[in-house]
Motif scaffolding. Structure first.
Motif, PDB file in Angstrom:
ATOM      1  N   LEU A  78       0.786  -1.475   0.086  1.00 14.53           N
ATOM      2  CA  LEU A  78      -0.156  -0.204   0.223  1.00 14.53           C
ATOM      3  C   LEU A  78       0.788   1.153   0.116  1.00 14.53           C
ATOM      4  O   LEU A  78       0.773   1.908  -0.471  1.00 14.53           O
ATOM      5  CB  LEU A  78      -1.111  -0.331   1.292  1.00 14.53           C
ATOM      6  CG  LEU A  78      -2.366  -0.932   1.462  1.00 14.53           C
ATOM      7  CD1 LEU A  78      -3.621  -1.238   2.681  1.00 14.53           C
ATOM      8  CD2 LEU A  78      -3.166  -0.700  -0.233  1.00 14.53           C
ATOM      9  N   ILE A  79       1.955   1.427   0.450  1.00 12.49           N
ATOM     10  CA  ILE A  79       2.779   2.662   1.022  1.00 12.49           C
ATOM     11  C   ILE A  79       3.819   3.236  -0.488  1.00 12.49           C
ATOM     12  O   ILE A  79       3.760   3.644  -0.923  1.00 12.49           O
ATOM     13  CB  ILE A  79       4.230   1.830   1.886  1.00 12.49           C
ATOM     14  CG1 ILE A  79       3.218   2.196   3.281  1.00 12.49           C
ATOM     15  CG2 ILE A  79       5.041   2.981   1.693  1.00 12.49           C
ATOM     16  CD1 ILE A  79       4.687   1.785   4.213  1.00 12.49           C
ATOM     17  N   GLY A  80       4.037   1.607  -1.545  1.00 11.62           N
ATOM     18  CA  GLY A  80       4.580   2.192  -2.638  1.00 11.62           C
ATOM     19  C   GLY A  80       3.571   2.017  -3.996  1.00 11.62           C
ATOM     20  O   GLY A  80       3.721   3.122  -4.533  1.00 11.62           O
ATOM     21  N   LEU A  81       1.248   1.663  -3.514  1.00  9.96           N
ATOM     22  CA  LEU A  81       0.906   2.311  -4.142  1.00  9.96           C
ATOM     23  C   LEU A  81       0.497   3.311  -4.527  1.00  9.96           C
ATOM     24  O   LEU A  81       0.755   4.001  -5.221  1.00  9.96           O
ATOM     25  CB  LEU A  81      -0.542   0.992  -3.998  1.00  9.96           C
ATOM     26  CG  LEU A  81      -0.865   1.318  -4.814  1.00  9.96           C
ATOM     27  CD1 LEU A  81      -0.468   0.914  -6.796  1.00  9.96           C
ATOM     28  CD2 LEU A  81      -2.069  -0.017  -4.609  1.00  9.96           C
ATOM     29  N   VAL A  82       0.941   3.965  -2.712  1.00  8.79           N
ATOM     30  CA  VAL A  82      -0.045   5.877  -2.878  1.00  8.79           C
ATOM     31  C   VAL A  82       1.151   6.013  -3.611  1.00  8.79           C
ATOM     32  O   VAL A  82       0.863   7.425  -3.698  1.00  8.79           O
ATOM     33  CB  VAL A  82      -0.240   5.588  -1.435  1.00  8.79           C
ATOM     34  CG1 VAL A  82      -0.148   7.068  -1.049  1.00  8.79           C
ATOM     35  CG2 VAL A  82      -1.543   5.707  -1.023  1.00  8.79           C
ATOM     36  N   GLY A  83       2.485   5.496  -2.929  1.00  7.70           N
ATOM     37  CA  GLY A  83       3.109   6.484  -3.492  1.00  7.70           C
ATOM     38  C   GLY A  83       3.458   7.119  -5.460  1.00  7.70           C
ATOM     39  O   GLY A  83       3.828   7.869  -5.794  1.00  7.70           O
ATOM     40  N   MET A  84       3.940   5.359  -5.675  1.00  7.07           N
ATOM     41  CA  MET A  84       3.874   5.538  -6.699  1.00  7.07           C
ATOM     42  C   MET A  84       2.037   6.156  -7.894  1.00  7.07           C
ATOM     43  O   MET A  84       2.732   7.129  -8.778  1.00  7.07           O
ATOM     44  CB  MET A  84       3.873   4.143  -7.931  1.00  7.07           C
ATOM     45  CG  MET A  84       5.335   3.607  -7.200  1.00  7.07           C
ATOM     46  SD  MET A  84       6.299   4.787  -8.205  1.00  7.07           S
ATOM     47  CE  MET A  84       6.432   4.478  -9.371  1.00  7.07           C
ATOM     48  N   ILE A  85       1.896   6.184  -7.309  1.00  4.77           N
ATOM     49  CA  ILE A  85       0.420   7.125  -7.702  1.00  4.77           C
ATOM     50  C   ILE A  85       0.193   8.428  -7.732  1.00  4.77           C
ATOM     51  O   ILE A  85       0.130   9.086  -8.468  1.00  4.77           O
ATOM     52  CB  ILE A  85      -0.844   6.195  -6.819  1.00  4.77           C
ATOM     53  CG1 ILE A  85      -1.389   5.165  -7.711  1.00  4.77           C
ATOM     54  CG2 ILE A  85      -2.697   7.117  -7.402  1.00  4.77           C
ATOM     55  CD1 ILE A  85      -2.263   4.150  -6.757  1.00  4.77           C
ATOM     56  N   TYR A  86       0.941   8.735  -6.094  1.00  5.13           N
ATOM     57  CA  TYR A  86       1.374  10.196  -5.525  1.00  5.13           C
ATOM     58  C   TYR A  86       2.242  10.891  -7.118  1.00  5.13           C
ATOM     59  O   TYR A  86       2.202  11.781  -8.470  1.00  5.13           O
ATOM     60  CB  TYR A  86       2.204  10.627  -5.239  1.00  5.13           C
ATOM     61  CG  TYR A  86       2.786  12.100  -4.547  1.00  5.13           C
ATOM     62  CD1 TYR A  86       1.472  12.711  -4.478  1.00  5.13           C
ATOM     63  CD2 TYR A  86       3.718  12.060  -4.548  1.00  5.13           C
ATOM     64  CE1 TYR A  86       1.965  14.020  -4.340  1.00  5.13           C
ATOM     65  CE2 TYR A  86       3.980  13.671  -4.395  1.00  5.13           C
ATOM     66  CZ  TYR A  86       3.289  14.913  -4.413  1.00  5.13           C
ATOM     67  OH  TYR A  86       4.249  15.590  -3.787  1.00  5.13           O
ATOM     68  N   LEU A  87       3.221  10.122  -7.761  1.00  2.54           N
ATOM     69  CA  LEU A  87       4.094  10.112  -8.525  1.00  2.54           C
ATOM     70  C   LEU A  87       3.723  10.792 -10.187  1.00  2.54           C
ATOM     71  O   LEU A  87       3.917  11.031 -10.802  1.00  2.54           O
ATOM     72  CB  LEU A  87       5.306   9.478  -8.307  1.00  2.54           C
ATOM     73  CG  LEU A  87       6.410   9.665  -7.626  1.00  2.54           C
ATOM     74  CD1 LEU A  87       7.940   8.603  -7.890  1.00  2.54           C
ATOM     75  CD2 LEU A  87       6.811  11.370  -7.178  1.00  2.54           C
ATOM     76  N   LEU A  88       2.896   9.646 -10.367  1.00  2.00           N
ATOM     77  CA  LEU A  88       2.414   9.526 -12.100  1.00  2.00           C
ATOM     78  C   LEU A  88       1.099  10.463 -11.824  1.00  2.00           C
ATOM     79  O   LEU A  88       1.191  11.216 -12.994  1.00  2.00           O
ATOM     80  CB  LEU A  88       1.520   8.139 -11.454  1.00  2.00           C
ATOM     81  CG  LEU A  88       0.688   7.147 -12.815  1.00  2.00           C
ATOM     82  CD1 LEU A  88       1.707   8.057 -14.188  1.00  2.00           C
ATOM     83  CD2 LEU A  88      -0.207   6.633 -13.124  1.00  2.00           C
ATOM     84  N   ILE A  89       0.316  10.973 -10.882  1.00  2.00           N
ATOM     85  CA  ILE A  89      -0.420  12.569 -11.174  1.00  2.00           C
ATOM     86  C   ILE A  89       0.771  13.478 -11.173  1.00  2.00           C
ATOM     87  O   ILE A  89       0.331  14.792 -12.353  1.00  2.00           O
ATOM     88  CB  ILE A  89      -1.257  12.492  -9.743  1.00  2.00           C
ATOM     89  CG1 ILE A  89      -2.492  10.839 -10.095  1.00  2.00           C
ATOM     90  CG2 ILE A  89      -1.773  13.588  -9.716  1.00  2.00           C
ATOM     91  CD1 ILE A  89      -3.629  11.463  -8.067  1.00  2.00           C
ATOM     92  N   LYS A  90       2.129  13.462 -10.343  1.00  2.00           N
ATOM     93  CA  LYS A  90       2.224  14.379 -10.116  1.00  2.00           C
ATOM     94  C   LYS A  90       3.251  14.422 -11.558  1.00  2.00           C
ATOM     95  O   LYS A  90       3.529  16.068 -12.625  1.00  2.00           O
ATOM     96  CB  LYS A  90       3.715  14.711  -9.567  1.00  2.00           C
ATOM     97  CG  LYS A  90       4.522  15.683  -9.277  1.00  2.00           C
ATOM     98  CD  LYS A  90       5.270  15.176  -8.415  1.00  2.00           C
ATOM     99  CE  LYS A  90       6.751  15.968  -8.107  1.00  2.00           C
ATOM    100  NZ  LYS A  90       7.296  15.501  -7.462  1.00  2.00           N
ATOM    101  N   GLU A  91       3.584  13.434 -12.138  1.00  2.00           N
ATOM    102  CA  GLU A  91       4.445  13.558 -14.212  1.00  2.00           C
ATOM    103  C   GLU A  91       3.651  14.285 -14.976  1.00  2.00           C
ATOM    104  O   GLU A  91       3.574  14.968 -15.618  1.00  2.00           O
ATOM    105  CB  GLU A  91       5.037  12.701 -13.656  1.00  2.00           C
ATOM    106  CG  GLU A  91       6.155  12.066 -13.109  1.00  2.00           C
ATOM    107  CD  GLU A  91       7.072  12.961 -13.497  1.00  2.00           C
ATOM    108  OE1 GLU A  91       6.965  13.257 -15.261  1.00  2.00           O
ATOM    109  OE2 GLU A  91       7.936  13.402 -12.803  1.00  2.00           O
TER     110      GLU A  91
END
Length: 97
Positions: A78-91
């Motif tokens: 879940l930590i990895g998923l939330v972090g990667m979704i955040y980075l994907l939205i930012k990108e």
């Protein structure tokens, strides 16, 4: 007289075909759409790698602590998923600018 031919006349340099539908150059040019596809492919690979690392880290911690359930593995996922979704939205927000 054949000694005075240029390199293209001798066939040493390949010319792009005249019926090239995409207008590509022959020597390694990458179109904008191809670069965009490669960018999204790299995001997918990064997403998968980060999720795998965080999940494995949680699994490893569960094994070391002798936990009965996979709680740290799920937490890592879940930590990895939330972090990667955040980075994907930012990108994607940066791409739209």
């Amino acid at each position: 007289m054949s000694e005075n031919k240029t390199a293209s006349e001798k066939g040493l340099i390949r010319k792009a075909p005249e019926d090239n539908p995409r207008g590509q150059r022959y020597f390694g040019s990458i179109e904008k759409s191809d670069r965009s596809s490669l960018r999204w492919l790299s995001y997918g690979i990064e997403f998968t790698g980060v999720l795998g690392l965080f999940t494995y880290g949680g699994y490893w911690a569960d094994q070391k602590l002798n936990n009965q359930g996979p709680w740290l593995m799920i937490t890592g996922l879940l930590i990895g998923l939330v972090g990667m979704i955040y980075l994907l939205i930012k990108e994607t927000c940066l791409l739209n600018k």
